[in-house]
Design an enzyme around this catalytic site. Structure first.
Site, PDB file in Angstrom:
ATOM      1  N   PRO A 125       0.846  -1.197   0.000  1.00  0.00           N
ATOM      2  CA  PRO A 125       0.000   0.000   0.000  1.00  0.00           C
ATOM      3  C   PRO A 125       0.882   1.248   0.000  1.00  0.00           C
ATOM      4  O   PRO A 125       2.024   1.211   0.469  1.00  0.00           O
ATOM      5  CB  PRO A 125      -0.777  -0.102   1.316  1.00  0.00           C
ATOM      6  CG  PRO A 125      -0.036  -1.085   2.158  1.00  0.00           C
ATOM      7  CD  PRO A 125       0.785  -1.945   1.255  1.00  0.00           C
ATOM      8  N   VAL A 126       0.368   2.344  -0.538  1.00  0.00           N
ATOM      9  CA  VAL A 126       1.156   3.585  -0.563  1.00  0.00           C
ATOM     10  C   VAL A 126       0.862   4.393   0.701  1.00  0.00           C
ATOM     11  O   VAL A 126      -0.209   4.271   1.301  1.00  0.00           O
ATOM     12  CB  VAL A 126       0.831   4.379  -1.856  1.00  0.00           C
ATOM     13  CG1 VAL A 126      -0.497   5.091  -1.772  1.00  0.00           C
ATOM     14  CG2 VAL A 126       1.939   5.354  -2.193  1.00  0.00           C
ATOM     15  N   GLY A 127       1.840   5.197   1.159  1.00  0.00           N
ATOM     16  CA  GLY A 127       1.625   6.033   2.341  1.00  0.00           C
ATOM     17  C   GLY A 127       1.433   5.206   3.587  1.00  0.00           C
ATOM     18  O   GLY A 127       0.613   5.513   4.447  1.00  0.00           O
ATOM     19  N   LEU A 151       6.097   2.030   4.450  1.00  0.00           N
ATOM     20  CA  LEU A 151       6.881   0.932   3.859  1.00  0.00           C
ATOM     21  C   LEU A 151       7.801   1.426   2.737  1.00  0.00           C
ATOM     22  O   LEU A 151       8.336   0.610   1.981  1.00  0.00           O
ATOM     23  CB  LEU A 151       5.938  -0.162   3.337  1.00  0.00           C
ATOM     24  CG  LEU A 151       5.071  -0.835   4.408  1.00  0.00           C
ATOM     25  CD1 LEU A 151       4.141  -1.864   3.786  1.00  0.00           C
ATOM     26  CD2 LEU A 151       5.944  -1.503   5.475  1.00  0.00           C
ATOM     27  N   ALA A 175      10.252   3.835  -3.430  1.00  0.00           N
ATOM     28  CA  ALA A 175      10.384   2.722  -4.384  1.00  0.00           C
ATOM     29  C   ALA A 175       9.751   3.085  -5.729  1.00  0.00           C
ATOM     30  O   ALA A 175      10.306   2.782  -6.788  1.00  0.00           O
ATOM     31  CB  ALA A 175       9.750   1.461  -3.803  1.00  0.00           C
ATOM     32  N   ASP A 230      15.152   6.509   3.124  1.00  0.00           N
ATOM     33  CA  ASP A 230      14.365   5.637   2.235  1.00  0.00           C
ATOM     34  C   ASP A 230      15.012   5.536   0.850  1.00  0.00           C
ATOM     35  O   ASP A 230      15.158   4.427   0.321  1.00  0.00           O
ATOM     36  CB  ASP A 230      12.914   6.140   2.103  1.00  0.00           C
ATOM     37  CG  ASP A 230      12.096   5.880   3.371  1.00  0.00           C
ATOM     38  OD1 ASP A 230      12.705   5.601   4.411  1.00  0.00           O
ATOM     39  OD2 ASP A 230      10.858   5.973   3.312  1.00  0.00           O
TER      40      ASP A 230
HETATM   41  O1  PMV Z   1       6.677   6.797   6.249  1.00  0.00           O
HETATM   42  P1  PMV Z   1       7.801   6.771   5.282  1.00  0.00           P
HETATM   43  O2  PMV Z   1       8.014   5.415   4.666  1.00  0.00           O
HETATM   44  O3  PMV Z   1       7.684   7.866   4.245  1.00  0.00           O
HETATM   45  O4  PMV Z   1       9.149   7.046   6.096  1.00  0.00           O
HETATM   46  C1  PMV Z   1       9.444   8.344   6.623  1.00  0.00           C
HETATM   47  C2  PMV Z   1      10.681   8.300   7.454  1.00  0.00           C
HETATM   48  C3  PMV Z   1      10.987   9.613   8.219  1.00  0.00           C
HETATM   49  O5  PMV Z   1      12.151   9.356   9.015  1.00  0.00           O
HETATM   50  C4  PMV Z   1       9.835   9.996   9.144  1.00  0.00           C
HETATM   51  C5  PMV Z   1      11.264  10.769   7.254  1.00  0.00           C
HETATM   52  C6  PMV Z   1      12.612  10.735   6.552  1.00  0.00           C
HETATM   53  O6  PMV Z   1      12.821  11.620   5.667  1.00  0.00           O
HETATM   54  O7  PMV Z   1      13.480   9.902   6.878  1.00  0.00           O
END
Ligand code: PMV
Length: 331
Positions: free
Chosen positions: A108-110, A113, A118, A159
């Site tokens: 799933p997006v948002g 993960l 990706a 990420d």
């Molecule tokens: O929720 P995600 O998969 O977009 O991860 C965000 C990770 C954070 O540390 C909250 C933001 C970042 O830029 O590292």
């Protein structure tokens, strides 16, 4: 020319949010991927479709030297990352005669993960593939990072680095120090509920708290840094019970930063009651993915049943050594 490019998602074992303030994190790529199938055309247009991602509210037209987006309604968060990825690819690599891009996602997006990173990595790699270019991992991570900055306002680079390189990483944004670690025996499970806030909003929420209580919040961030140092040693020595305890402490500190929610707490506590060594938010929080570490696959199964019983979606995960992959076929 046809290209298939794919990138894995990720979960953060320890250290999200603090990584935005230059602290290190422990993060792993996961065996759930986003794949982009791209085909060169002479249409002068880039056409993007996705059966899995919610790309509502958008039509993108590329002609001559300009890209034109027709926004029919509020673009969905996935659509914003997709358009920024195409825009970044065009700026860095120039135009193509046209292309059809089909995006498939196993996640799933948002959700926390790393789906957004990706998606961006796979689109940019497919775009490069259509031009017969090979991007090195540093160059690609930097492009994905700039997509995140445009789409969500900031990015630690965590990420982008893990989805491009794959593996279990000790990521230090300040020292530009990325070490690949041995994954050992990590039995991972995510309990997923929909998020109530985007990554950008959640990061801004922590920023506001930091500005109002900088001394206290700095100490929370330093404590998270200590957890990462301890977690590195626990992982290296195969001390999974210790790693689980550190994950639980990390979750408490993320709650202190204001990025938990009632639903998140429910999933965390149900997972721990079912036998998790540790359970915590992974990613930006405010709903989304809760990561649990288990001692063995049968306890993981019990946790999956427990989170499912309260209406969360269980997702069984393994660490993924492979980062971005690109395959080209002519014709
Ligand atoms: O929720 P995600 O998969 O977009 O991860 C965000 C990770 C954070 O540390 C909250 C933001 C970042 O830029 O590292």
């Amino acid at each position: 020319m046809k290209v298939s490019a794919s990138a894995p998602g990720k979960v953060t074992l320890l250290g999200e949010h603090a990584v935005v303030y230059g602290k290190p994190a422990l993060v792993t790529a996961i065996d759930k991927r986003v794949t982009v199938l791209a085909e060169e055309t002479n249409s002068g247009r880039i056409v993007i479709t996705s059966p899995d991602l919610h790309l509502s509210g958008l039509r993108m037209i590329m002609s001559g030297t300009s890209t034109h987006y027709e926004v029919c309604a509020d673009p969905s968060p996935a659509a914003v990352y997709v358009t920024e990825a195409v825009r970044t690819a065009r700026e860095k690599m120039g135009d193509i005669t046209g292309g059809d891009f089909e995006i498939h996602s196993e996640m799933p997006v948002g959700a926390g993960l790393g789906t957004s990173a990706a998606v961006a990595a796979a689109i940019i790699s497919a775009y490069a593939g259509l031009q017969d270019r090979r991007l090195d991992t540093r160059e690609l991570s930097e492009m994905v990072r700039s997509v995140e900055v445009r789409a969500q306002g900031s990015s630690s680079g965590m990420d982008p680095t893990v989805v491009v390189n794959g593996g279990v990483l000790y990521f230090d944004p300040n020292k530009k120090d990325t070490r690949k670690l041995n994954s050992g025996r990590l039995y991972l499970l995510v309990g997923y509920t929909p998020r109530v806030m985007s990554t950008g909003e959640s990061v801004r929420r922590v920023r506001t708290l930091y500005e109002r209580h900088s001394g206290t919040v700095s100490r929370v961030l330093e404590s998270i840094e200590d957890l990462v140092t301890e977690g590195f040693a626990a992982l290296a020595s195969g001390d999974y019970a210790g790693l689980g305890e550190l994950m639980n402490i990390n979750h408490g500190l993320l709650s202190a930063l204001g990025v938990s929610s009632l639903r998140t707490e429910e999933v965390v506590h149900v997972s721990r009651s079912a036998g998790a060594l540790g359970s915590k938010i992974t990613g930006a929080g405010m709903g989304g993915a809760v990561l649990s570490l288990s001692e063995n696959p049968s306890i993981r199964k019990r946790i999956a049943q427990a989170v499912s019983a309260i209406g969360a979606q269980p997702i069984v995960l393994s660490c993924e050594p492979k980062g971005v992959t690109v395959e080209r076929r002519s014709g």
